[in-house]
Every structure is written in structure tokens, then in C-alpha cells.
Design a protein around this motif. Structure first.
Motif, PDB file in Angstrom:
ATOM      1  N   GLY A  82      12.179   8.054 -54.300  1.00 20.46           N
ATOM      2  CA  GLY A  82      12.704   8.869 -55.387  1.00 20.46           C
ATOM      3  C   GLY A  82      11.590   9.449 -56.246  1.00 20.46           C
ATOM      4  N   ASP A  83      11.969  10.282 -57.198  1.00 26.67           N
ATOM      5  CA  ASP A  83      10.993  10.876 -58.121  1.00 26.67           C
ATOM      6  C   ASP A  83      10.420   9.788 -59.016  1.00 26.67           C
ATOM      7  OD1 ASP A  83      11.479  13.409 -57.092  1.00 26.67           O
ATOM      8  OD2 ASP A  83      13.062  13.837 -58.563  1.00 26.67           O
ATOM      9  N   LEU A  84       9.105   9.668 -59.038  1.00 23.45           N
ATOM     10  CA  LEU A  84       8.463   8.579 -59.752  1.00 23.45           C
ATOM     11  C   LEU A  84       8.658   8.714 -61.256  1.00 23.45           C
ATOM     12  CD1 LEU A  84       6.693   6.043 -59.511  1.00 23.45           C
ATOM     13  CD2 LEU A  84       4.685   7.529 -59.722  1.00 23.45           C
ATOM     14  N   ASN A  85       9.208   7.661 -61.854  1.00 22.84           N
ATOM     15  CA  ASN A  85       9.386   7.588 -63.300  1.00 22.84           C
ATOM     16  C   ASN A  85       8.168   6.870 -63.890  1.00 22.84           C
ATOM     17  OD1 ASN A  85      10.094   7.062 -65.942  1.00 22.84           O
ATOM     18  ND2 ASN A  85      12.088   6.166 -65.467  1.00 22.84           N
ATOM     19  N   THR A  86       7.343   7.589 -64.614  1.00 23.77           N
ATOM     20  CA  THR A  86       6.097   7.016 -65.147  1.00 23.77           C
ATOM     21  C   THR A  86       6.230   6.590 -66.604  1.00 23.77           C
ATOM     22  OG1 THR A  86       5.278   9.209 -65.802  1.00 23.77           O
ATOM     23  CG2 THR A  86       4.729   8.440 -63.578  1.00 23.77           C
ATOM     24  N   GLN A  87       7.453   6.468 -67.117  1.00 17.90           N
ATOM     25  CA  GLN A  87       7.657   6.258 -68.544  1.00 17.90           C
ATOM     26  C   GLN A  87       7.822   4.797 -68.961  1.00 17.90           C
ATOM     27  OE1 GLN A  87       7.235   8.930 -70.593  1.00 17.90           O
ATOM     28  NE2 GLN A  87       6.713   9.823 -68.580  1.00 17.90           N
ATOM     29  N   TYR A  88       7.773   3.849 -68.020  1.00 14.63           N
ATOM     30  CA  TYR A  88       7.947   2.451 -68.404  1.00 14.63           C
ATOM     31  C   TYR A  88       6.696   1.917 -69.102  1.00 14.63           C
ATOM     32  CZ  TYR A  88      12.194   2.359 -65.604  1.00 14.63           C
ATOM     33  OH  TYR A  88      13.445   2.615 -65.100  1.00 14.63           O
ATOM     34  N   ASP A  89       6.912   1.117 -70.124  1.00 12.37           N
ATOM     35  CA  ASP A  89       5.816   0.512 -70.880  1.00 12.37           C
ATOM     36  C   ASP A  89       5.420  -0.798 -70.203  1.00 12.37           C
ATOM     37  OD1 ASP A  89       3.938  -0.194 -72.759  1.00 12.37           O
ATOM     38  OD2 ASP A  89       5.410  -0.810 -74.275  1.00 12.37           O
ATOM     39  N   VAL A  90       4.631  -0.679 -69.156  1.00 13.64           N
ATOM     40  CA  VAL A  90       4.216  -1.832 -68.363  1.00 13.64           C
ATOM     41  C   VAL A  90       2.711  -1.761 -68.120  1.00 13.64           C
ATOM     42  CG1 VAL A  90       6.456  -2.115 -67.230  1.00 13.64           C
ATOM     43  CG2 VAL A  90       4.727  -0.628 -66.190  1.00 13.64           C
ATOM     44  N   ASP A  91       2.170  -2.862 -67.607  1.00 14.39           N
ATOM     45  CA  ASP A  91       0.735  -2.926 -67.340  1.00 14.39           C
ATOM     46  C   ASP A  91       0.347  -2.264 -66.026  1.00 14.39           C
ATOM     47  OD1 ASP A  91       0.234  -4.536 -69.677  1.00 14.39           O
ATOM     48  OD2 ASP A  91       0.986  -6.275 -68.562  1.00 14.39           O
ATOM     49  N   ASP A  96       4.164   3.879 -53.583  1.00 12.52           N
ATOM     50  CA  ASP A  96       3.867   4.122 -52.175  1.00 12.52           C
ATOM     51  C   ASP A  96       2.545   4.877 -52.020  1.00 12.52           C
ATOM     52  OD1 ASP A  96       5.435   4.258 -49.322  1.00 12.52           O
ATOM     53  OD2 ASP A  96       4.120   5.984 -49.600  1.00 12.52           O
ATOM     54  N   LEU A  97       1.659   4.344 -51.189  1.00  7.50           N
ATOM     55  CA  LEU A  97       0.338   4.935 -50.993  1.00  7.50           C
ATOM     56  C   LEU A  97       0.413   6.383 -50.529  1.00  7.50           C
ATOM     57  CD1 LEU A  97      -2.758   4.921 -50.569  1.00  7.50           C
ATOM     58  CD2 LEU A  97      -2.342   3.873 -48.319  1.00  7.50           C
ATOM     59  N   PHE A  98       1.274   6.680 -49.574  1.00  4.66           N
ATOM     60  CA  PHE A  98       1.328   8.022 -49.001  1.00  4.66           C
ATOM     61  C   PHE A  98       2.071   9.003 -49.904  1.00  4.66           C
ATOM     62  CE2 PHE A  98       0.705   5.295 -45.280  1.00  4.66           C
ATOM     63  CZ  PHE A  98      -0.334   5.953 -44.645  1.00  4.66           C
ATOM     64  N   ASP A  99       3.100   8.528 -50.574  1.00  8.22           N
ATOM     65  CA  ASP A  99       3.944   9.437 -51.348  1.00  8.22           C
ATOM     66  C   ASP A  99       3.403   9.731 -52.736  1.00  8.22           C
ATOM     67  OD1 ASP A  99       5.629   9.487 -49.193  1.00  8.22           O
ATOM     68  OD2 ASP A  99       7.079   8.067 -50.033  1.00  8.22           O
ATOM     69  N   VAL A 100       2.662   8.809 -53.323  1.00  8.16           N
ATOM     70  CA  VAL A 100       2.174   9.024 -54.684  1.00  8.16           C
ATOM     71  C   VAL A 100       1.070  10.086 -54.676  1.00  8.16           C
ATOM     72  CG1 VAL A 100       0.369   7.240 -54.665  1.00  8.16           C
ATOM     73  CG2 VAL A 100       1.473   7.871 -56.820  1.00  8.16           C
ATOM     74  N   SER A 101       1.121  10.974 -55.644  1.00  7.62           N
ATOM     75  CA  SER A 101       0.094  12.010 -55.740  1.00  7.62           C
ATOM     76  C   SER A 101      -1.072  11.510 -56.592  1.00  7.62           C
ATOM     77  CB  SER A 101       0.681  13.267 -56.385  1.00  7.62           C
ATOM     78  OG  SER A 101       1.041  13.019 -57.739  1.00  7.62           O
ATOM     79  N   GLU A 102      -2.222  12.122 -56.380  1.00  9.35           N
ATOM     80  CA  GLU A 102      -3.380  11.768 -57.194  1.00  9.35           C
ATOM     81  C   GLU A 102      -3.133  12.101 -58.665  1.00  9.35           C
ATOM     82  OE1 GLU A 102      -7.102  13.145 -55.596  1.00  9.35           O
ATOM     83  OE2 GLU A 102      -6.436  12.790 -53.541  1.00  9.35           O
ATOM     84  N   SER A 103      -2.348  13.140 -58.921  1.00  8.22           N
ATOM     85  CA  SER A 103      -2.055  13.492 -60.315  1.00  8.22           C
ATOM     86  C   SER A 103      -1.186  12.431 -60.980  1.00  8.22           C
ATOM     87  CB  SER A 103      -1.377  14.861 -60.389  1.00  8.22           C
ATOM     88  OG  SER A 103      -0.141  14.850 -59.692  1.00  8.22           O
ATOM     89  N   ILE A 105      -1.240   9.223 -60.206  1.00  5.30           N
ATOM     90  CA  ILE A 105      -2.139   8.096 -60.456  1.00  5.30           C
ATOM     91  C   ILE A 105      -3.004   8.374 -61.679  1.00  5.30           C
ATOM     92  CG2 ILE A 105      -4.088   6.781 -59.528  1.00  5.30           C
ATOM     93  CD1 ILE A 105      -2.836   7.091 -56.756  1.00  5.30           C
ATOM     94  N   ALA A 106      -3.525   9.583 -61.773  1.00  4.63           N
ATOM     95  CA  ALA A 106      -4.337   9.945 -62.938  1.00  4.63           C
ATOM     96  C   ALA A 106      -3.516   9.862 -64.223  1.00  4.63           C
ATOM     97  CB  ALA A 106      -4.913  11.345 -62.754  1.00  4.63           C
ATOM     98  N   ASN A 107      -2.256  10.296 -64.144  1.00  2.00           N
ATOM     99  CA  ASN A 107      -1.372  10.218 -65.301  1.00  2.00           C
ATOM    100  C   ASN A 107      -1.158   8.777 -65.736  1.00  2.00           C
ATOM    101  OD1 ASN A 107       0.559  10.826 -67.307  1.00  2.00           O
ATOM    102  ND2 ASN A 107       2.221  10.788 -65.815  1.00  2.00           N
ATOM    103  N   LEU A 108      -0.898   7.893 -64.781  1.00  2.00           N
ATOM    104  CA  LEU A 108      -0.708   6.480 -65.101  1.00  2.00           C
ATOM    105  C   LEU A 108      -1.971   5.880 -65.692  1.00  2.00           C
ATOM    106  CD1 LEU A 108       1.365   5.469 -61.956  1.00  2.00           C
ATOM    107  CD2 LEU A 108       2.196   5.507 -64.329  1.00  2.00           C
ATOM    108  N   HIS A 109      -3.112   6.215 -65.125  1.00  2.00           N
ATOM    109  CA  HIS A 109      -4.377   5.726 -65.680  1.00  2.00           C
ATOM    110  C   HIS A 109      -4.597   6.224 -67.105  1.00  2.00           C
ATOM    111  CE1 HIS A 109      -6.345   4.878 -61.494  1.00  2.00           C
ATOM    112  NE2 HIS A 109      -5.670   3.844 -61.947  1.00  2.00           N
ATOM    113  N   SER A 110      -4.203   7.462 -67.376  1.00  2.00           N
ATOM    114  CA  SER A 110      -4.383   8.012 -68.724  1.00  2.00           C
ATOM    115  C   SER A 110      -3.531   7.275 -69.748  1.00  2.00           C
ATOM    116  CB  SER A 110      -4.035   9.506 -68.739  1.00  2.00           C
ATOM    117  OG  SER A 110      -2.631   9.716 -68.626  1.00  2.00           O
TER     118      SER A 110
END
Length: 306
Positions: A82-91, A96-103, A105-110
Motif C-alpha cells: 500500500g501507499d506508505l504512511n510516514t506520519q507515525y511518531d515512531v523510532d 519493503d526494500l524494493f518498493d520503498v523509494s529513496e525519497s 527513506i530520506a523523508n523518514l530520516h529527515s
């Protein structure tokens, strides 16, 4: 998604000029080859009723270094479809390695989050971009409940070479750790006569490869080998240990202050708030990071005990 969800040679400098870490890695590779060679019982067969055993063999020294190793109480989100929800307040996010985009990952790191990248190490998934690299003879029986996946002959050097490439992909995408799935084939009907030692050798090789790339690595399920493998893995990812009364097997990770990321799927914890509260009380008392999630891990609902 599986449970849930000979090595290619490379050019190396002469041994005399290897650094200490390279020497340890080289020694580990040689010892792992001995483990596999000694434990081979043939490459065919119709699966097995029980895990095949062989004489205990020494495991190589764990690689030392710095990489992501989450401690007890680390909060997480696990979403593989599904569409990745990046809004959870977690550590940490497990994606998924293949499905996740570099952007993504960069967003989560930010946001100050760490990223664990999932891939199946013990099964063949025909829709993956590297599926054509698997030779036909390493493809075994289908996975119970996952008819579009087939077990892999983890003794074949080409399988481990492909997994090394996946770990390199995780590094290039700037994942912080990897979660290789289906690393307990020796307890299943794979179509191959895999032994306890075959599985240990493969799992330790995955750990060495991840650590050599500077990545943490989690042990997915494989409860029967935890005591042997906990020195090589930085956290555990478990499914349904409360449902099947298996959680005590994960205590070595707790004792080592290594996070245990646990997911439960049973409807009683989805639909019954009181039952879910009892589950969370048990999970928190044990030090687990427990989520109640949909089996397809699509973020259609989520309950967190932390």
C-alpha cells in the motif's frame, strides 16, 4: 512475504595486506564453507517432516563494528504494501526494500526515524526485479499459504550472492538495517534436505554481509536457533509468538538489550479492546515492541502497545 509475509568470487588483496576486519570476514567465509560442505545431504528431495540435524560445528566469530542496533522499547511501524504512511511518531519504520523509494527513506530520516528494509532471503518471489537471476534448480516447493512464493536452496552459492546484492541495494538506498525473511526453511517442506547447520551457515553469512555493509540486521522468527544466532543479529522481528505461546524463546534478545519487534494478527486482538489491553500488558512486561496489524501489512489499521 513468506512467514508473514557456491558464492560468487570477488577480487581481494593478498591476505598479508588485509585489515583486521577483512581478515575476520575472510575467516568467517572459509569456516562457513566448511559448515555447508560438511552438512550437505544432497540438493534434491521431497521436503522433510522434521528438521534434519548434523553434528554441531563451530560458528565463526561475529564481525565487530558500528551499525544500527535498536534497544528494548524502540517504537516501530511495519508496512510492506500500500501507499506508505510516514506520519507515525515512531523510532523506526520497517518497509519493503524494493518498493520503498529513496525519497521516502530520506523523508523518514529527515524526521529522525531509522529505516529497516525488508526482503525475503529464503524464498523466490517471481515479481521481484532480480527474479531472473535465480537458476531453476534452486527453486523448491511453494510456501504454505503463499502460493506465489517458492523456497530456495540456501546451500547454493548463487542464492547467497543474490542476497549480497540485495544488501548492497539496501546500503545504496541508505537503509539503516535489513530484515531478511524466511530464514527458517530447514523446519519447512522446502523440497530440499536442509539441515540445522545449513540454516545456521546461511543466516550467519547474511549477518556478515549486512555488517560488512555497515547495516544492522534482524533475525526473523527462526525461534529454534535464537540461542546460537543472537550474537550475530541486532534485533528480532517476530510474528504471532503470543498467539502460539512461543514468546519465551525470544528472551535471549531481551537479555542482550536488543529490540524484539513483535506483530500479532489474531482477530481477538483486533476486535476486542479488553483482550488487546491484556496482550499489551504481557508484551510490555516482557520488553517487546508489539503491534496488532493486518496480515497483509497495508496500514489499513494499527494498534500499538507502546
Amino acid at each position: 512475504m513468506g512467514d508473514q509475509a557456491g558464492r560468487v568470487s570477488t577480487s581481494r588483496p593478498a591476505f598479508s595486506i588485509l585489515g583486521l576486519e577483512d581478515c575476520v570476514l575472510l575467516f568467517n567465509r572459509v569456516l562457513l564453507c566448511v559448515v555447508v560442505f560438511t552438512s550437505l545431504n544432497g540438493c534434491g528431495g521431497n521436503g522433510q517432516e522434521d528438521p534434519q540435524s548434523s553434528a554441531p560445528l563451530p560458528l565463526p566469530t561475529p564481525v565487530q563494528g558500528e551499525w544500527y542496533s535498536p534497544a528494548l522499547g524502540t517504537t516501530w511501524q511495519w508496512q510492506l504494501s500500500g501507499d506508505l504512511n510516514t506520519q507515525y511518531d515512531v523510532d523506526v519504520y520497517d518497509v519493503d526494500l524494493f518498493d520503498v523509494s529513496e525519497s521516502h527513506i530520506a523523508n523518514l530520516h529527515s524526521q529522525g526515524k531509522q529505516v529497516i528494509c525488508y526482503f525475503s532471503a529464503g524464498s523466490y518471489e517471481q515479481w521481484r526485479e532480480d527474479a531472473a537471476q535465480f537458476p531453476a534448480h534452486v527453486l523448491g516447493d511453494t510456501l504454505d499459504g503463499w502460493e506465489d512464493e517458492r523456497w530456495l536452496d540456501i546451500r547454493d552459492e548463487r542464492v547467497l550472492a543474490i542476497m549480497d546484492s540485495r544488501i548492497e541495494l539496501a546500503k545504496s538506498k541508505e537503509c539503516d538495517a535489513v530484515e531478511p525473511d524466511n530464514v527458517d526453511g530447514y523446519t519447512n517442506h522446502t523440497g530440499f534436505n536442509l539441515t540445522h547447520e545449513d540454516q545456521l551457515a546461511f543466516n550467519v553469512a547474511l549477518s556478515d554481509s549486512a555488517h560488512a555493509a555497515g547495516l544492522g540486521i534482524g533475525l526473523k522468527n527462526d525461534l529454534d536457533q535464537i540461542i546460537e544466532l543472537v550474537p550475530y543479529f541486532d534485533f528480532a522481528v517476530n510474528e504471532q509468538c503470543f498467539e502460539y505461546s512461543e514468546c519465551e524463546a525470544l528472551q535471549p534478545f531481551i537479555n542482550a538489550n536488543k529490540a524484539v519487534f513483535n506483530a500479532e494478527y489474531h482477530s481477538r486482538w483486533v476486535n476486542d479492546e479488553t483482550a488487546r489491553a491484556d496482550l499489551c500488558e504481557q508484551a510490555n512486561a516482557m520488553g517487546f515492541s508489539t503491534l496488532v496489524l493486518p496480515l497483509v501489512l497495508d496500514d489499513s489499521f494499527r494498534f500499538s502497545c507502546l
